[in-house]
Scaffold this motif. Structure first.
Motif, short mmCIF file in Angstrom:
data_model
loop_
_atom_site.label_atom_id
_atom_site.label_comp_id
_atom_site.label_asym_id
_atom_site.label_seq_id
_atom_site.Cartn_x
_atom_site.Cartn_y
_atom_site.Cartn_z
N PRO A 177 16.95 8.81 8.65
CA PRO A 177 16.42 9.04 10.18
C PRO A 177 14.76 9.57 10.22
O PRO A 177 14.03 9.34 10.87
N HIS A 178 14.52 9.94 8.89
CA HIS A 178 13.13 10.14 8.75
C HIS A 178 12.15 9.16 8.15
O HIS A 178 11.18 8.91 8.62
N GLY A 179 12.79 8.35 7.12
CA GLY A 179 11.95 7.11 6.44
C GLY A 179 11.91 6.11 7.11
O GLY A 179 10.67 5.33 7.18
N LEU A 180 12.98 5.57 8.11
CA LEU A 180 12.98 4.25 8.59
C LEU A 180 11.77 4.37 9.78
O LEU A 180 11.31 3.45 9.69
N PRO A 181 11.73 5.32 10.43
CA PRO A 181 10.85 5.13 11.62
C PRO A 181 9.32 5.26 11.09
O PRO A 181 8.45 4.89 11.56
N LEU A 182 9.14 5.78 9.80
CA LEU A 182 7.75 5.96 9.21
C LEU A 182 7.63 4.50 8.60
O LEU A 182 6.53 3.98 8.89
N ALA A 183 8.54 3.84 8.07
CA ALA A 183 8.31 2.44 7.56
C ALA A 183 8.02 1.66 8.88
O ALA A 183 7.15 0.61 8.75
N GLN A 184 8.77 1.91 9.76
CA GLN A 184 8.40 0.80 10.94
C GLN A 184 7.11 1.06 11.56
O GLN A 184 6.34 0.14 11.97
N ALA A 185 6.69 2.19 11.81
CA ALA A 185 5.40 2.66 12.15
C ALA A 185 4.19 1.96 11.12
O ALA A 185 3.30 1.64 11.51
N ALA A 186 4.49 2.11 9.86
CA ALA A 186 3.42 1.68 9.11
C ALA A 186 3.12 0.15 8.93
O ALA A 186 2.33 -0.46 9.06
N VAL A 187 4.50 -0.70 9.18
CA VAL A 187 4.18 -2.14 9.27
C VAL A 187 3.70 -2.52 10.63
O VAL A 187 2.90 -3.35 10.58
N ASP A 225 0.83 -1.14 -0.15
CA ASP A 225 0.13 -0.05 0.04
C ASP A 225 0.68 1.36 -0.04
O ASP A 225 0.37 2.27 -0.51
N LEU A 226 1.99 1.03 0.54
CA LEU A 226 2.98 2.36 0.83
C LEU A 226 4.17 2.11 0.41
O LEU A 226 4.94 1.19 0.37
N ALA A 227 4.82 3.02 -0.40
CA ALA A 227 6.16 2.92 -0.52
C ALA A 227 6.74 4.33 0.39
O ALA A 227 6.51 5.56 0.03
N VAL A 228 7.94 3.96 1.00
CA VAL A 228 8.88 4.78 1.87
C VAL A 228 10.10 5.25 0.96
O VAL A 228 10.77 4.01 0.75
N GLY A 270 10.26 -0.42 0.94
CA GLY A 270 11.27 0.77 1.59
C GLY A 270 12.16 0.94 0.41
O GLY A 270 12.85 -0.19 -0.09
N TYR A 271 12.21 1.99 -0.20
CA TYR A 271 13.15 2.25 -1.14
C TYR A 271 14.34 3.06 -0.87
O TYR A 271 14.03 4.36 -0.57
N ALA A 272 15.48 2.72 -0.84
CA ALA A 272 16.59 3.68 -0.35
C ALA A 272 17.15 4.37 -1.42
O ALA A 272 16.94 4.25 -2.55
N THR A 273 17.35 5.79 -0.72
CA THR A 273 17.81 6.60 -1.98
C THR A 273 19.47 7.03 -1.78
O THR A 273 20.24 7.69 -2.52
N GLY A 274 20.20 6.05 -0.85
CA GLY A 274 21.64 6.26 -0.60
C GLY A 274 22.08 5.03 0.33
O GLY A 274 21.23 4.24 0.52
N ARG A 300 8.37 13.91 12.38
CA ARG A 300 8.50 14.12 13.69
C ARG A 300 8.83 12.88 14.63
O ARG A 300 7.87 12.00 14.86
N THR A 301 10.11 12.74 14.57
CA THR A 301 10.78 11.68 15.06
C THR A 301 11.67 12.06 16.33
O THR A 301 12.26 12.95 16.04
N ASP A 302 11.76 11.13 17.31
CA ASP A 302 12.78 11.23 18.33
C ASP A 302 13.53 10.12 18.67
O ASP A 302 13.35 9.11 19.25
N PRO A 303 14.54 10.16 17.85
CA PRO A 303 15.54 8.78 17.89
C PRO A 303 15.76 8.69 19.18
O PRO A 303 16.33 9.54 19.87
#
Length: 400
Positions: free
Chosen positions: A12-22, A4-7, A30-34, A143-146
């Motif tokens: 530091p911004h994308g990984l927490p979103l992907a973790q919250a989504a799953v 349903d979702l592509a991150v 999860g598509y890495a840009t670097g 809004r992540t708080d590592p």
């Protein structure tokens, strides 16, 4: 299983979103840009895979989702401006596969106007579709708080190109958090990120200046903060430190508006001076105890930008180490999260035994209080301890 979702961007911004989504049961690509793709440990990757996460290097997968969130990093460039290169590259990759009715959301830290003036044209040119008509376009400040132990999802702010864009993005974030706040539009949502980031840096700068002044006056700033934070209104406690790291880059808007944010510019200057001040304090302490910085053995504890993380982005430890080396000090470090560290292209010796290294060092500098550190034991073992975070027992160490 179709996603349903592509991150796009697993930093530091994308990984927490992907973790919250799953965690919310949303099948996610999860598509890495670097190189940040390597930030996932094998155990984390296995756990996320079992709940619907699929890392992918195939851009064709981006055309098979209903929602695409761009979380590419925007580091500060050599000119001090945000480098939007990875955002542009992510947008071009997505545009070639963009399908009608997709919701595209930007979460990367950007200045107001970026989503509409930069992202929208790239998506429209590459796809032949029109934002607001053929696909939804919105911005939501990350809004992540590592490292936080509080895993309660933060409220999310959404601003869309059109009201329909806002509602589509709000429907997505409503699956992740109980509270979604609708901004008036794209620029308002982008300005929320600007205000939140600058608020942090300005207040850290204020308390850092207080640290310098209070030291000169012989005032215990940590006790001042302890008392001040009992005020139930008009005050929020911030604490000084050796500098400000992390991925939230302050912006004073110089060159982007008729007048910049002068307070932010001044705050940057204050915070950027803190590593120099820490080294000054370190040299003074050594002198007070009959030792010179030249030839002194200095142990740095915690060289990440935040406690209990392995992230060194913008960490003041690097500049502190450089300045100590320039004074002729022999620098070593201890950090349970950093197995190897290089400064000035040279490896910095890593202490294996914390207590033995602290006992052998002429000065121990506590830069990050990782949870694994026994601060009481450390204060007993260290010959001379400078606590830049105010976390050691009162009277057990010299504080910043």
């Amino acid at each position: 299983m179709p996603a349903d979702l592509a991150v796009i961007g697993l930093g530091p911004h994308g990984l927490p979103l992907a973790q919250a989504a799953v965690a919310a049961g949303i099948p996610t690509i999860g598509y890495a840009t670097g190189p940040e793709a390597g930030s996932l440990s094998p155990a984390e990757l296995r756990r996320m895979r079992s709940t619907g996460f699929r890392p992918s290097t195939d851009p064709a997968q981006l055309g098979r989702v209903r929602t695409a969130v761009i979380c590419a990093p925007t580091p500060r460039g050599a000119d001090g401006e945000l480098d939007l290169g990875q955002v542009e590259a992510a947008a071009r990759t997505l545009a070639e596969r963009l399908r009608p009715h997709t919701t595209v959301i930007l979460e990367s830290p950007v200045l107001p106007g970026t989503t509409e003036d930069l992202l929208r044209p790239i998506l429209e040119r590459g796809s032949g579709l029109r934002a607001g008509r053929d696909f939804h376009l919105a911005y939501s400040p990350s809004r992540t708080d590592p490292g936080s132990r509080d895993h309660t999802p933060a409220p999310r702010v959404i601003g869309g190109l059109t009201p329909a864009c806002t509602e589509s993005a709000a429907a997505f974030y409503g699956r992740l958090t109980d509270k979604v706040v609708r901004a008036r539009g794209l620029r308002e949502a982008e300005a929320v990120r600007l205000l939140e980031t600058n608020f942090r840096h300005v207040n850290i700068a204020l308390v850092n200046e207080m640290a310098v002044v209070c030291h000169e006056l012989g005032v215990d700033l940590w006790d001042v903060i302890r008392c001040a934070e009992t005020k139930p209104f008009g005050f929020q406690a911030f604490r000084p430190g050796p500098g400000v790291g992390g991925h939230g880059v302050p912006q004073d808007l110089t060159g982007h508006a008729s007048r910049g944010l002068r307070m932010v510019e001044l705050a940057q200057q204050v915070n950027e001076r803190m590593p120099h001040y820490v080294v000054q304090r370190a040299a003074a302490l050594l002198n007070e105890h009959g030792k010179s910085a030249r030839g002194a053995r200095v142990l740095l504890l915690g060289v990440t930008y935040k406690a209990d993380l392995a992230d060194q982005q913008g960490a003041p430890a690097h500049e502190i180490a450089v300045r100590l080396m320039e004074l002729g000090a022999s620098v070593s470090y201890h950090d349970p999260h950093i197995p190897a560290w290089h400064v000035l292209d040279r490896p910095v010796p890593r202490a294996d035994s914390l207590y033995e290294a602290a006992a052998a060092a002429d000065l121990t500098l506590l830069l990050q209080p990782h949870r694994t550190y026994d601060l009481q034991g450390l204060s007993v073992k260290a010959q001379l301890l400078l606590d830049t975070r105010g976390v050691t027992p009162t009277g057990a160490a010299h504080r910043l």
